[in-house]
Design a protein around this motif. Structure first.
Motif, PDB file in Angstrom:
ATOM      1  N   ALA A 248       0.824  -1.212   0.000  1.00 58.97           N
ATOM      2  CA  ALA A 248       0.000   0.000   0.000  1.00 58.97           C
ATOM      3  C   ALA A 248       0.857   1.260   0.000  1.00 58.97           C
ATOM      4  O   ALA A 248       1.887   1.325   0.670  1.00 58.97           O
ATOM      5  CB  ALA A 248      -0.926  -0.001   1.215  1.00 58.97           C
ATOM      6  N   LYS A 249       0.421   2.250  -0.762  1.00 65.48           N
ATOM      7  CA  LYS A 249       1.016   3.579  -0.722  1.00 65.48           C
ATOM      8  C   LYS A 249       0.233   4.397   0.284  1.00 65.48           C
ATOM      9  O   LYS A 249      -0.988   4.570   0.139  1.00 65.48           O
ATOM     10  CB  LYS A 249       0.956   4.241  -2.098  1.00 65.48           C
ATOM     11  CG  LYS A 249       1.503   5.672  -2.114  1.00 65.48           C
ATOM     12  CD  LYS A 249       1.436   6.268  -3.513  1.00 65.48           C
ATOM     13  CE  LYS A 249       2.034   7.660  -3.552  1.00 65.48           C
ATOM     14  NZ  LYS A 249       2.024   8.228  -4.936  1.00 65.48           N
ATOM     15  N   ILE A 250       0.910   4.905   1.321  1.00 62.79           N
ATOM     16  CA  ILE A 250       0.230   5.631   2.399  1.00 62.79           C
ATOM     17  C   ILE A 250       0.591   7.110   2.328  1.00 62.79           C
ATOM     18  O   ILE A 250       1.775   7.472   2.313  1.00 62.79           O
ATOM     19  CB  ILE A 250       0.615   5.054   3.771  1.00 62.79           C
ATOM     20  CG1 ILE A 250       0.269   3.563   3.846  1.00 62.79           C
ATOM     21  CG2 ILE A 250      -0.104   5.810   4.886  1.00 62.79           C
ATOM     22  CD1 ILE A 250       0.740   2.878   5.111  1.00 62.79           C
ATOM     23  N   ILE A 251      -0.435   7.945   2.289  1.00 68.06           N
ATOM     24  CA  ILE A 251      -0.258   9.396   2.258  1.00 68.06           C
ATOM     25  C   ILE A 251      -0.720   9.956   3.600  1.00 68.06           C
ATOM     26  O   ILE A 251      -1.892   9.799   3.969  1.00 68.06           O
ATOM     27  CB  ILE A 251      -1.062  10.023   1.111  1.00 68.06           C
ATOM     28  CG1 ILE A 251      -0.645   9.390  -0.228  1.00 68.06           C
ATOM     29  CG2 ILE A 251      -0.870  11.533   1.066  1.00 68.06           C
ATOM     30  CD1 ILE A 251      -1.508   9.812  -1.398  1.00 68.06           C
ATOM     31  N   ASP A 252       0.188  10.598   4.323  1.00 66.31           N
ATOM     32  CA  ASP A 252      -0.091  11.107   5.667  1.00 66.31           C
ATOM     33  C   ASP A 252      -0.574  12.556   5.579  1.00 66.31           C
ATOM     34  O   ASP A 252       0.217  13.486   5.455  1.00 66.31           O
ATOM     35  CB  ASP A 252       1.169  11.011   6.528  1.00 66.31           C
ATOM     36  CG  ASP A 252       0.923  11.429   7.969  1.00 66.31           C
ATOM     37  OD1 ASP A 252      -0.231  11.766   8.310  1.00 66.31           O
ATOM     38  OD2 ASP A 252       1.897  11.420   8.755  1.00 66.31           O
ATOM     39  N   LEU A 253      -1.895  12.759   5.649  1.00 60.50           N
ATOM     40  CA  LEU A 253      -2.457  14.103   5.552  1.00 60.50           C
ATOM     41  C   LEU A 253      -2.161  14.933   6.796  1.00 60.50           C
ATOM     42  O   LEU A 253      -2.284  16.163   6.760  1.00 60.50           O
ATOM     43  CB  LEU A 253      -3.968  14.039   5.309  1.00 60.50           C
ATOM     44  CG  LEU A 253      -4.404  13.918   3.834  1.00 60.50           C
ATOM     45  CD1 LEU A 253      -3.954  12.596   3.239  1.00 60.50           C
ATOM     46  CD2 LEU A 253      -5.910  14.073   3.697  1.00 60.50           C
TER      47      LEU A 253
END
Length: 284
Positions: A248-253
């Motif tokens: 998974a590619k995780i984007i930390d907002l």
């Protein structure tokens, strides 16, 4: 891969829009002003892409905008201001392939509405059972004479009342309750039934209503749907079980939409880790 990238208006475009507003009576210009705070200008997708962040970070907003731009199927209504369509029109999507039929967004409201439907069905069954309990003794004593074929259904009820106990008569005539499954089990089955093969699916905090055990079951199901069934997933979540999905590619907002190297570096999993580390001796 169906969706390769998505481009939001960006801070400069949003600022120009809000500066150009002629009205002063709007309390909110949602979804304007939400995603620039998180530094989310674009998303380049993988087969599994995860948006991570606290409440109010913009995860759900981003998913709803993407879903509306792509005209994905949805069940429940969502937070939509009078500026929403204007915002969507300013977004752009890049596709590797056409978005397949059956692609959809599934939100917590969808699951909640499904549970309300089950409750409504069960309440209707309960009311029917109460009525049948009253009918049982009346039918048992009734002197009924068949006069035409239209009376066959009523004759059936009379014979059932005379030949069965009260409890068996009510069970047979009332229909089966849906209570055999818990809310969490029903929610899990909702995801399993709605996610079709070879589709793009957006999932907004699917862990809601699920126990840790069922979150693991859901995570396994999602991983298999990507690996074996041709699905592409975009997920907003806090759940460590879903954050750990393979590849998974995780984007930390919460951290200006930084791409995360490992889910174990995120605040939520760290909170769990620290808690269990503190109570480690209690498990021994």
């Amino acid at each position: 891969m169906y969706l390769s990238a998505f481009y939001f208006p960006g801070e400069e475009t949003e600022s120009d829009f809000m500066f150009g507003l002629k009205t002063t009576y709007d309390q909110s210009v949602y979804p304007y002003g939400i995603l620039p705070k998180a530094g989310l200008n674009e998303i380049v997708f993988r087969p599994v892409t995860i948006l991570y962040g606290g409440n109010g970070s913009g995860k759900s907003t981003a998913l709803n905008v993407i879903a509306e731009k792509l005209r994905l199927e949805r069940n429940s209504a969502y937070n939509r201001s009078r500026f929403f369509q204007d915002y969507v029109d300013r977004c752009k999507a890049a596709q590797d392939e056409p978005i397949p039929k059956g692609s959809r967004i599934i939100t917590s409201d969808d699951v909640f509405d499904m549970m309300l439907d089950i409750r409504s069905i069960n309440e209707g069954i309960d009311r029917k059972r109460e009525e049948l309990a009253e009918d049982y003794y009346r039918l048992k004593r009734e002197k009924f004479q068949l006069r035409s074929l239209d009376d066959l259904d009523h004759l059936h009820l009379v014979n059932q009342a005379r030949s069965k106990t009260k409890s068996r008569f009510i069970i047979n005539e009332s229909g089966k309750s849906l209570r055999e499954r818990s809310n969490g089990e029903s929610a899990l089955m909702h995801f399993q039934s709605k996610i079709e093969m070879d589709t793009l699916c957006l999932l907004d905090e699917p862990e809601n209503s699920l126990s840790p055990e069922n979150q693991l079951v859901l995570a396994d199901f999602l991983a298999e749907s990507v690996r074996y069934c041709g699905n592409q997933l975009v997920i907003s979540t806090h759940s460590p079980f879903l954050l750990a999905l393979p590849g998974a590619k995780i984007i930390d907002l919460d951290n200006h939409s930084r791409i995360v190297e490992s889910w174990t570096h995120l605040k939520n999993p760290q909170v769990y880790f620290d808690f269990f580390k503190k109570h480690e001796h209690e498990f021994e």
